[in-house]
Design a protein around this motif. Structure first.
Motif, short mmCIF file in Angstrom:
data_model
loop_
_atom_site.label_atom_id
_atom_site.label_comp_id
_atom_site.label_asym_id
_atom_site.label_seq_id
_atom_site.Cartn_x
_atom_site.Cartn_y
_atom_site.Cartn_z
N ARG A 179 2.85 -59.21 87.89
CA ARG A 179 2.13 -58.94 89.12
C ARG A 179 1.01 -57.94 88.89
NH1 ARG A 179 5.26 -58.71 94.88
NH2 ARG A 179 6.20 -60.76 94.86
N LYS B 96 7.29 -58.52 99.53
CA LYS B 96 7.41 -57.06 99.47
C LYS B 96 7.24 -56.51 100.88
CE LYS B 96 5.71 -55.85 94.85
NZ LYS B 96 4.66 -55.11 94.13
N ASP C 112 7.20 -63.46 88.57
CA ASP C 112 7.73 -62.11 88.50
C ASP C 112 8.05 -61.60 89.91
OD1 ASP C 112 8.41 -59.57 87.69
OD2 ASP C 112 6.40 -58.99 87.04
N GLU C 113 9.05 -62.25 90.53
CA GLU C 113 9.33 -61.96 91.94
C GLU C 113 9.54 -60.48 92.22
OE1 GLU C 113 12.60 -64.24 93.57
OE2 GLU C 113 12.44 -63.25 95.52
N PHE C 114 10.25 -59.80 91.31
CA PHE C 114 10.60 -58.41 91.59
C PHE C 114 9.73 -57.41 90.85
CE2 PHE C 114 14.35 -61.09 92.20
CZ PHE C 114 14.44 -60.95 93.58
N ASP C 115 8.60 -57.90 90.36
CA ASP C 115 7.62 -57.00 89.78
C ASP C 115 8.20 -56.22 88.60
OD1 ASP C 115 5.17 -55.90 89.52
OD2 ASP C 115 5.12 -54.89 91.45
N ARG C 116 8.94 -56.94 87.74
CA ARG C 116 9.63 -56.26 86.64
C ARG C 116 8.93 -56.42 85.31
NH1 ARG C 116 15.21 -58.63 88.52
NH2 ARG C 116 15.80 -57.05 90.03
N PHE C 117 8.18 -57.50 85.17
CA PHE C 117 7.65 -57.82 83.85
C PHE C 117 6.15 -57.56 83.73
CE2 PHE C 117 10.83 -61.16 85.06
CZ PHE C 117 11.91 -60.49 84.53
N GLY C 118 5.60 -56.92 84.74
CA GLY C 118 4.18 -56.61 84.67
C GLY C 118 3.28 -57.80 84.98
N LYS D 33 4.46 -44.78 88.97
CA LYS D 33 4.50 -45.74 87.86
C LYS D 33 4.08 -45.29 86.46
CE LYS D 33 3.68 -49.53 91.06
NZ LYS D 33 2.57 -50.05 91.79
N ARG E 11 14.22 -66.18 94.73
CA ARG E 11 15.66 -65.99 94.62
C ARG E 11 16.46 -66.68 95.73
NH1 ARG E 11 17.52 -59.87 95.64
NH2 ARG E 11 16.29 -60.31 97.50
#
Ligand code: NAD
Ligand code: ZN
Length: 351
Positions: free
Chosen positions: A231, A135, A223-229, A315, A15
């Motif tokens: 990571r 992170k 998936d920088e922000f770990d939103r789409f699974g 989670k 980003r």
């Protein structure tokens, strides 16, 4: 551990721009870090490398250990920065393992609403995992990494020779994550890893570290922000591993040891589900044992206790099934969204 030729740098896009991961020797590191940087480290790393890397730069030395990743330390770091007149354009340097990286990074993310920082990871685990991906976090009494942020460092400097002073157990701890990358994503890396003792291999080790960084770069960029699974593929071994770690009160096993056991058991679970190629558990177990890592649950730790811990592990809202990243075969993994608790319980109890 003299490295003849440094590996090429790796650029991670995110980003806020690009974070360059550079490989270098300690001497170069010392001369290239900003002279007016604020260095955060722990006492063991200071003893081993403080003089050679931080030199006379302003340095805050914390206690080694996971307990340091707490709100108290965050306050300490921020107040130290304020008392030493750190300003918005100041640069923080995290010199140490994942504990120092996570804590100093979170302090950098919050001090004056965010200042620049540089990661200098000194454990194998931090070089191939914790320092990559932006992170940052601290632990709460209620759970690990519960307060944190995404805050990318300006750059990451990896001096592989700092691993020379790392205790064997800590080295193996990082090796477990390297095996995770290999099992989940890269059979070629596995070939490199399984060729005997790595610890002092000045040719192979930098290459392996670079390969791992690049694998993590790929998933982070997707998936920088770990939103789409995306990571989540890096979570192979971690669902069971986290429970094993928690069962030992975060004292008995190091993270890598726990995920080593977790990887074997998750290979087994995958085989039971028909997701994982038969024979994988046996091969995973053999490779990890040969690397000096544990693959068996300790006596007295039962399947039902692990199940309770897994249910509690964030989670997930479902009560009958859990998402897991399982191998289809060695070098390839996939996210299985609904592993039934029933099967988990059965395989963990039988182990
Ligand atoms: N941010 C992320 O994406 C991410 C990923 C994985 C792990 N982590 C975090 O990383 C932490 C674990 O990191 P770690 O395994 O590096 O632990 P650590 O930072 O506690 O370091 C392990 C031990 O090695 C010592 N040490 C460090 N470098 C040394 C050196 N070169 N020579 C001798 N001793 C040295 C430290 O003092 C410490 O005692 C955990 O808190 C975990 O949550 C974060
Ligand atoms: Zn891990």
């Amino acid at each position: 551990l003299r490295v003849n030729r440094e590996p090429d740098p790796i650029d991670i896009r995110h980003r806020d721009g690009v974070t360059r991961v550079r490989f270098c020797d300690v001497q170069r590191l010392r001369s290239e870090l900003p002279a007016d940087a604020f260095v955060i480290t722990d006492s063991k790393v200071r003893e081993a490398w403080g003089e050679q890397i931080a030199g006379t730069r302003r340095t805050l030395v914390l206690e080694p250990g996971e307990e340091t990743k707490c709100f108290g330390s965050l306050e300490l770091v921020c107040r130290w920065l304020a008392q030493n007149d750190a300003i918005r354009s100041s640069v923080l340097v995290a010199l140490g393992g994942g504990v120092i990286g996570d804590l100093a990074g979170f302090a950098a993310a919050t001090y004056m609403r965010g200042i620049a920082w540089i990661q200098v990871p000194t454990t194998l685990l931090a070089q191939i995992d914790a320092a990559i991906g932006g992170k940052v976090a601290i632990d709460l009494p209620e759970g690990k990494n519960l307060a944190g942020a995404f805050w990318q460092p300006q750059c990451v400097w990896i001096a592989v020779e700092t691993l020379r002073t790392l205790p064997t157990r800590q080295f193996r701890n990082g090796l477990a994550e390297a095996f995770k990358y290999a099992f989940a994503l890269d059979p070629g890396l596995l070939n490199d890893l399984q060729r005997g003792d790595l610890s002092w291999d000045a040719e192979r080790l930098p290459r392996i570290i670079r390969d791992c960084v690049d694998l993590k770069r790929r998933t982070v960029e997707e998936d920088e922000f770990d939103r789409f699974g995306k990571r989540a593929v890096l979570n192979f071994g971690h669902t069971v591993g986290h429970a094993v770690e928690a069962a030992g009160g975060y004292g008995e096993f190091l993270h890598g040891e726990a995920i080593s056991i977790g990887m074997r058991l998750e290979a087994r679970i995958g085989e039971a589900l028909g997701v994982t190629e038969p024979g994988t558990e046996e091969r995973v177990a053999r490779l990890l044992s040969a690397a000096g890592l544990p693959v068996r649950l300790p006596r007295g730790l039962g399947g039902s206790q692990l199940m309770d811990l897994m249910r509690r592990d964030k989670k997930t809202a479902r009560t009958d099934a859990i998402a897991m990243s399982l191998l289809s075969r060695i070098g390839e993994c996939k996210l299985v969204p609904d592993v039934p608790y029933e099967i988990l319980a059965k395989e963990l109890e039988a182990r």
